[in-house]
Design a protein around this motif. Structure first.
Motif, PDB file in Angstrom:
ATOM      1  N   ARG A  27      47.212   6.497  26.434  1.00  0.00           N
ATOM      2  CA  ARG A  27      46.270   6.184  25.360  1.00  0.00           C
ATOM      3  C   ARG A  27      46.647   6.871  24.054  1.00  0.00           C
ATOM      4  N   LYS A  28      46.675   6.098  22.981  1.00  0.00           N
ATOM      5  CA  LYS A  28      46.900   6.660  21.651  1.00  0.00           C
ATOM      6  C   LYS A  28      45.562   6.956  21.014  1.00  0.00           C
ATOM      7  N   SER A  29      45.482   8.093  20.349  1.00  0.00           N
ATOM      8  CA  SER A  29      44.301   8.450  19.579  1.00  0.00           C
ATOM      9  C   SER A  29      44.726   8.666  18.137  1.00  0.00           C
ATOM     10  N   TYR A  30      43.859   8.243  17.230  1.00  0.00           N
ATOM     11  CA  TYR A  30      44.130   8.344  15.805  1.00  0.00           C
ATOM     12  C   TYR A  30      43.142   9.314  15.168  1.00  0.00           C
ATOM     13  N   PHE A  31      43.608  10.051  14.176  1.00  0.00           N
ATOM     14  CA  PHE A  31      42.815  11.084  13.526  1.00  0.00           C
ATOM     15  C   PHE A  31      42.908  10.911  12.017  1.00  0.00           C
ATOM     16  N   VAL A  40      37.955  10.680  15.009  1.00  0.00           N
ATOM     17  CA  VAL A  40      38.837  10.475  16.158  1.00  0.00           C
ATOM     18  C   VAL A  40      38.561   9.084  16.709  1.00  0.00           C
ATOM     19  N   SER A  41      39.623   8.308  16.911  1.00  0.00           N
ATOM     20  CA  SER A  41      39.437   6.943  17.386  1.00  0.00           C
ATOM     21  C   SER A  41      40.500   6.584  18.420  1.00  0.00           C
ATOM     22  N   ASN A  42      40.047   5.982  19.506  1.00  0.00           N
ATOM     23  CA  ASN A  42      40.947   5.369  20.483  1.00  0.00           C
ATOM     24  C   ASN A  42      40.191   4.215  21.125  1.00  0.00           C
ATOM     25  N   GLU A  43      40.762   3.590  22.133  1.00  0.00           N
ATOM     26  CA  GLU A  43      40.126   2.395  22.702  1.00  0.00           C
ATOM     27  C   GLU A  43      38.816   2.702  23.432  1.00  0.00           C
ATOM     28  N   ASN A  46      35.041   6.602  19.514  1.00  0.00           N
ATOM     29  CA  ASN A  46      35.056   6.779  18.063  1.00  0.00           C
ATOM     30  C   ASN A  46      34.038   7.865  17.766  1.00  0.00           C
TER      31      ASN A  46
END
Length: 88
Positions: A27-31, A40-43, A46
């Motif tokens: 899983r990729k998480s975005y910041f 913080v967001s991932n599938e 949020n």
């Protein structure tokens, strides 16, 4: 993607409006920094966290500078050629 050295560099980049990405298993998480919190967001999630929480939760995590590569797939020359063709 360029790897970020440490959390201090990550925080500086976030302050410059950069988006960071980290991989947890598959899983990729975005910041991203939003006002005074880190988004913080991932599938599956949020949420907003404070920097202190970010440090605690992700101190051993590797981060990378997110680079939007969609421009790599667009050829401006082919785009112009396609749109210059008159369709009947």
């Amino acid at each position: 993607m360029e790897q970020i050295k440490d959390l201090k560099e990550a925080y500086l980049l976030l302050n410059e409006k950069a988006v960071l990405v980290s991989v947890f298993g598959q899983r990729k998480s975005y910041f991203a920094l939003k006002k005074d919190s880190i988004f913080v967001s991932n599938e599956q999630l949020n949420c907003y966290i404070k920097f202190e929480q970010f440090e605690e939760l992700f101190e051993n995590q590797k981060f990378y500078l997110y680079e939007d590569d969609k421009d790599e797939f667009v050829s401006l020359e082919k785009d112009r050629e396609y749109y210059s063709i008159k369709h009947k």
